[in-house]
Design a protein around this motif. Structure first.
Motif, PDB file in Angstrom:
ATOM      1  N   VAL A  21       4.139  -1.093  -5.137  1.00  0.00           N
ATOM      2  CA  VAL A  21       2.989  -1.884  -5.603  1.00  0.00           C
ATOM      3  C   VAL A  21       1.873  -0.918  -5.984  1.00  0.00           C
ATOM      4  O   VAL A  21       1.142  -0.408  -5.138  1.00  0.00           O
ATOM      5  CB  VAL A  21       2.515  -2.876  -4.514  1.00  0.00           C
ATOM      6  CG1 VAL A  21       1.374  -3.741  -5.048  1.00  0.00           C
ATOM      7  CG2 VAL A  21       3.673  -3.757  -4.067  1.00  0.00           C
ATOM      8  N   ARG A  54      -2.076  -4.492  -3.615  1.00  0.00           N
ATOM      9  CA  ARG A  54      -1.550  -3.870  -2.402  1.00  0.00           C
ATOM     10  C   ARG A  54      -2.472  -4.145  -1.210  1.00  0.00           C
ATOM     11  O   ARG A  54      -2.010  -4.445  -0.113  1.00  0.00           O
ATOM     12  CB  ARG A  54      -1.399  -2.365  -2.607  1.00  0.00           C
ATOM     13  CG  ARG A  54      -0.570  -1.703  -1.514  1.00  0.00           C
ATOM     14  CD  ARG A  54      -0.803  -0.217  -1.467  1.00  0.00           C
ATOM     15  NE  ARG A  54      -0.326   0.471  -2.651  1.00  0.00           N
ATOM     16  CZ  ARG A  54      -0.633   1.736  -2.933  1.00  0.00           C
ATOM     17  NH1 ARG A  54      -1.396   2.440  -2.119  1.00  0.00           N
ATOM     18  NH2 ARG A  54      -0.176   2.304  -4.022  1.00  0.00           N
ATOM     19  N   PHE A 111       5.252  -0.684   0.068  1.00  0.00           N
ATOM     20  CA  PHE A 111       4.212  -1.106  -0.878  1.00  0.00           C
ATOM     21  C   PHE A 111       3.611   0.093  -1.605  1.00  0.00           C
ATOM     22  O   PHE A 111       3.299   0.015  -2.792  1.00  0.00           O
ATOM     23  CB  PHE A 111       3.116  -1.901  -0.159  1.00  0.00           C
ATOM     24  CG  PHE A 111       3.514  -3.313   0.162  1.00  0.00           C
ATOM     25  CD1 PHE A 111       4.584  -3.913  -0.493  1.00  0.00           C
ATOM     26  CD2 PHE A 111       2.823  -4.050   1.111  1.00  0.00           C
ATOM     27  CE1 PHE A 111       4.960  -5.211  -0.199  1.00  0.00           C
ATOM     28  CE2 PHE A 111       3.193  -5.356   1.409  1.00  0.00           C
ATOM     29  CZ  PHE A 111       4.259  -5.935   0.752  1.00  0.00           C
TER      30      PHE A 111
END
Lengths: 126, 113
Positions: B79, B85, B75
């Motif tokens: 992200v 996130r 992530f």
């Protein structure tokens, strides 16, 4: 600004991947796959522990061909994640950091994962 | 995500959990190949000794934590919208904690002191 006109290849198909990059990508992909199947595996584990009917159901599930297919990928994912993971642990200990041995260990991890998972599949199926 | 769970600590957790899982996997393969459980009673009996029960519980806890760190790393890479996130990590933390409690209850119910 000559530097700006240099070709930039961020297209993953155009970029020539070294074997170490392939081992790394496969390590991440197998990790994502293992993360996704973990709740399902824990569900089988918990229900097999709880009751006899749960145990029978778990055995029946493992016999189903669709789940067997998932398990074929699972066995490879475990083997690759394990072997490439051991490689990373060794790299963290400064073992095999130079280019030639890093390339060799990456190749070894990829091939051994395939060979070992093939052997395990044969052992399970026969 | 608490600030304490970032950086070096999670990096270390990732490595130490990996070492433990390698050791447990080798032990489990040896154990299972020596006495393969064919029925429910034998299967439950494997997890009855407190020591093996705790080893297994620790394996599952470390597996969930290891996966948590791995997903967090992914992530962080992909992200970039921080609120998204944060929401994703909160969902996954909740899921991992619930799975841990669930497995703890199942293993605790078969332990015999």
């Amino acid at each position: 600004m000559k530097i700006r006109s240099r070709p930039k290849h961020l297209n993953l198909i155009k970029v020539r991947m070294p074997i170490t990059a392939i081992a790394s990508i496969l390590h991440r992909l197998s990790g994502v796959f293992l993360f996704l199947v973990t709740p399902f595996l824990l569900y089988i584990f918990v229900s097999s522990l709880k009751s006899n009917s749960g145990f029978v159901l778990a055995v029946e599930w493992l016999d189903c061909w669709l789940i067997k297919l998932v398990f074929l990928i699972l066995i490879w994912a475990v083997m690759h994640h394990l072997l490439a993971g051991i490689r990373y642990l060794l790299l963290d200990l400064d073992i095999g950091l130079n280019r030639s041995s890093a390339k060799f260990s990456a190749t070894l991890a990829i091939i051994m994962a395939l060979v070992l998972s093939l052997l395990i599949m044969l052992w399970v199926l026969l | 995500m608490s600030p304490r769970a970032q950086g070096l600590r999670t990096w270390l957790l990732q490595r130490l959990s990996a070492v433990y899982m390698i050791a447990y996997t080798i032990m489990a393969i040896v154990w299972l190949s020596l006495n393969a459980p064919f029925d429910f009673v034998a299967w439950q009996a494997i997890f009855a000794p407190p020591l093996f029960n705790i080893f297994t519980l620790l394996f599952v806890f470390l597996l969930l934590a290891h996966a948590w760190v791995g997903v967090r790393d992914i992530f962080v890479d992909y992200v970039h919208h921080l609120p998204t996130r944060f929401v994703l990590m909160t969902l996954i933390s909740t899921m991992q904690i619930m799975l841990a409690i669930w497995v703890f209850m199942a293993l605790f119910s078969v332990v015999q002191l």
